[in-house]
Enzyme design. Structure first.
Site, PDB file in Angstrom:
ATOM      1  N   ASP A  93       5.433   5.068   1.962  1.00 29.94           N
ATOM      2  CA  ASP A  93       5.759   6.244   2.789  1.00 29.94           C
ATOM      3  C   ASP A  93       6.681   5.834   3.943  1.00 29.94           C
ATOM      4  O   ASP A  93       7.632   6.528   4.268  1.00 29.94           O
ATOM      5  CB  ASP A  93       4.481   6.866   3.367  1.00 29.94           C
ATOM      6  CG  ASP A  93       3.636   7.499   2.259  1.00 29.94           C
ATOM      7  OD1 ASP A  93       4.183   7.700   1.160  1.00 29.94           O
ATOM      8  OD2 ASP A  93       2.436   7.767   2.491  1.00 29.94           O
ATOM      9  N   SER A 117       0.836  -1.204   0.000  1.00 31.61           N
ATOM     10  CA  SER A 117       0.000   0.000   0.000  1.00 31.61           C
ATOM     11  C   SER A 117       0.871   1.254   0.000  1.00 31.61           C
ATOM     12  O   SER A 117       2.086   1.187   0.210  1.00 31.61           O
ATOM     13  CB  SER A 117      -0.880   0.009   1.248  1.00 31.61           C
ATOM     14  OG  SER A 117      -0.079   0.288   2.383  1.00 31.61           O
ATOM     15  N   LYS A 118       0.220   2.368  -0.220  1.00 31.92           N
ATOM     16  CA  LYS A 118       0.925   3.645  -0.228  1.00 31.92           C
ATOM     17  C   LYS A 118       1.617   3.871   1.120  1.00 31.92           C
ATOM     18  O   LYS A 118       2.704   4.433   1.186  1.00 31.92           O
ATOM     19  CB  LYS A 118      -0.070   4.763  -0.528  1.00 31.92           C
ATOM     20  CG  LYS A 118       0.527   6.147  -0.374  1.00 31.92           C
ATOM     21  CD  LYS A 118      -0.323   7.194  -1.026  1.00 31.92           C
ATOM     22  CE  LYS A 118      -0.256   8.555  -0.370  1.00 31.92           C
ATOM     23  NZ  LYS A 118       1.035   8.979   0.136  1.00 31.92           N
ATOM     24  N   ARG A 119       0.958   3.412   2.168  1.00 32.32           N
ATOM     25  CA  ARG A 119       1.540   3.594   3.508  1.00 32.32           C
ATOM     26  C   ARG A 119       2.893   2.878   3.620  1.00 32.32           C
ATOM     27  O   ARG A 119       3.814   3.389   4.237  1.00 32.32           O
ATOM     28  CB  ARG A 119       0.564   3.089   4.578  1.00 32.32           C
ATOM     29  CG  ARG A 119       0.431   4.107   5.703  1.00 32.32           C
ATOM     30  CD  ARG A 119      -0.678   3.776   6.682  1.00 32.32           C
ATOM     31  NE  ARG A 119      -1.963   3.511   6.054  1.00 32.32           N
ATOM     32  CZ  ARG A 119      -2.689   2.424   6.291  1.00 32.32           C
ATOM     33  NH1 ARG A 119      -2.246   1.490   7.116  1.00 32.32           N
ATOM     34  NH2 ARG A 119      -3.862   2.262   5.712  1.00 32.32           N
TER      35      ARG A 119
END
Ligand code: GLU
Length: 513
Positions: A272, A267-269
């Site tokens: 990041d 996921s994008k998380r």
């Protein structure tokens, strides 16, 4: 009859394309090209509540950057661009088939309000049903054309009451289809619900529009993410009910791209948290929030695509570097794994480094030129820049890394302390003075000659590399480490090399040459 292979990438414009989406597009593209077929782009924007401004442009730009050229198509209006379901709906394409399903009894009108639907779900939950559904068990107690009289239904339609059209899932039937990656998928209809196909505002739902478009666009293979696998049986039933079984596409559901530790979907998380992009190109949300992309982070599109191709597909050999042409030749759906693939950020960097190294020095110089100007350095000759890139590329992952050190453009003003403290000995000034004379006497100051002169000098003196080279390097470059000193000196030229030795000795190390 052999049909021409036609595949489509069918994203919904609900936000930026995740790299998993690009991989789906890529596998579609490779499959199409391998079989001499067509690769279509269809924007599935029937759910206007989830529409995100800018997402469609983003998808087009991301595909373009990735080198995935679309063969078709032409919007209903005739302009060049992707197929857009919202526009096709205007042309009344879907309604006709919904009417066909209603007429044949495979679909029905339902007039239930959101409150009534909620009430049904609540009641069933209270009765212990974990996942309440609008289905064969519940439909008769709801307001639809199966439970209401024909007059009542007609009255409601005449009064323009809002309605939806639902598929009538049969009792106790087995739906079977062969997935090219997973093999046979068998589902009992008892486990399916009466999905909404169409709404009275004229919008088909994803399922209806998807099937009708795949049929009308003569799609032969549906290659998509595994999150769509549960929709497969419903789609197969729709093909049957519309009488299109003969031309039903073959399905291939791709496994997920997993987090680096393999623990769930990437996921994008994760990006990041671990410092890597999960989007092909930078995305700016309508609220102005920026998410990083591979393009902006300095990745070459072909390196990015090569990495993605191998994330789920195994060529069956040890080859890792593939051009797009080679990917097309080697690709097959049979070699796509069933289980998810872990995303590896280090390996992704490795691919970029390989692609950078494989570029010619001249190509790299063209990338570096504007960066040199940006830094305000005096512009060297093209041949200097090419040789410079050749020297630096072994240690670089990104183009920017080629200019991480600037000592070949400006003389050093600071000197690596560790080298000076550890390597500088009382006898060093004398050695450097003699080395300077050796260098000065080289007639043709090229890397090979410098190397020969340097080596015979230390041999004669009975010195090791370690006693001379680090000090020599720190004087000329200011650094403790770097590429070949002989190449560096050759690039700088004799005069500048000697000048740097003099300046370093005098100004920084307080030794007058
Ligand atoms: N619109 C769907 C999506 O956003 C496409 C699913 C399919 O390819 O059938 O992923």
């Amino acid at each position: 009859m052999e049909r021409k292979v036609r595949v489509r990438f069918a994203p919904s414009p609900t936000g930026p394309l995740h790299i998993g989406g690009v991989r789906t597009a890529l596998y579609n593209y490779l499959f199409a090209k391998k079989h001499g077929g067509d690769f279509l782009l269809r924007i599935e924007d029937t759910d206007q509540t989830r529409y995100v401004k800018g997402a469609e442009d983003y998808i087009l730009e991301a595909l373009k950057w990735s080198g995935l050229t679309i063969d078709e198509g032409v919007g209903v209006g005739g302009e060049y661009g992707p197929y857009r379901q919202s526009e096709r709906k205007e042309a009344g394409i879907y309604k006709k088939y919904v009417d066909q399903l209603l007429a044949s009894g495979h679909a029905y009108y339902a007039f239930d309000t959101p409150e009534e639907l909620e009430e049904m779900r609540e009641n069933l939950k209270k009765a212990g049903v974990a996942a309440p559904q609008y289905n064969i068990n519940t439909r008769n107690s709801m307001k639809n054309s199966l439970s209401l009289s024909a007059e009542e239904v007609q009255k409601r339609l005449d009064n323009n009451e809002p309605y939806v059209v639902r598929i009538k899932i049969p009792r106790n039937e087995e739906v079977k289809f062969k997935d090219l990656i997973r093999g046979w998928v068998v589902v009992q209809t008892t486990n399916l619900d009466d999905k909404v196909l169409y709404k009275s505002d004229g919008m088909p739902t994803y399922h209806m529009a998807n099937i009708v478009d795949d049929y009308l666009m003569k799609i032969t293979h549906v290659i998509r993410g595994e999150e769509w696998l549960p929709s497969g049986p419903l789609h197969v039933l729709l093909y049957q009910y519309l009488g299109w079984e003969e031309v039903m596409p073959q399905f291939a559901h791709l496994p997920l791209i997993l987090k680096p530790d393999g623990n769930g979907k990437l996921s994008k998380r994760d990006g990041d948290r671990l410092g890597f992009p999960v989007f092909p190109i930078q995305w700016t949300s309508p609220e102005g929030e920026i998410s990083s992309g591979y393009r902006e982070s300095g990745y070459f599109p072909d390196a990015f695509i090569n990495m993605l191709a191998l994330l789920g597909w195994n060529p069956g050999t040890t080859q890792e570097i593939f051009s797009m042409e080679e990917l097309i030749q080697a690709f097959s759906l049979e070699k796509v794994g069933k289980s998810g693939s872990k995303f590896d950020p280090e390996k992704t960097r490795w691919f970029n480094a390989q692609y950078l190294r494989n570029k010619s020095n001249e190509e790299l110089a063209a990338f570096v030129k504007p960066l040199v100007a940006e830094k305000g350095f005096a512009m060297p000759s093209d041949s200097f820049l090419s040789q410079y890139c050749g020297l630096m590329k072994e240690r670089a992952v990104f183009i920017n890394d080629l200019l991480a050190e600037d000592y070949l453009f400006i003389a050093p003003t600071t000197y690596d302390e560790q080298t000076v403290n550890k390597k500088w000995k009382p006898e060093t000034p004398e050695i450097i003075k003699e080395l300077r004379t050796v260098l000065e006497n080289i007639v043709d100051f090229n890397a090979a000659n410098i190397e020969i002169a340097f080596k015979s000098f230390i041999e004669e003196k009975g010195l090791g590399f370690g006693a001379v080279l680090p000090n020599f390097r720190v004087l000329v470059t200011g650094m403790g480490m770097g590429p070949s000193m002989f190449e560096i000196c050759a690039l700088l030229g004799k005069e500048e090399t000697l000048r740097r030795i003099d300046v370093g000795m005098e100004k920084i190390l307080n030794v007058k040459m």
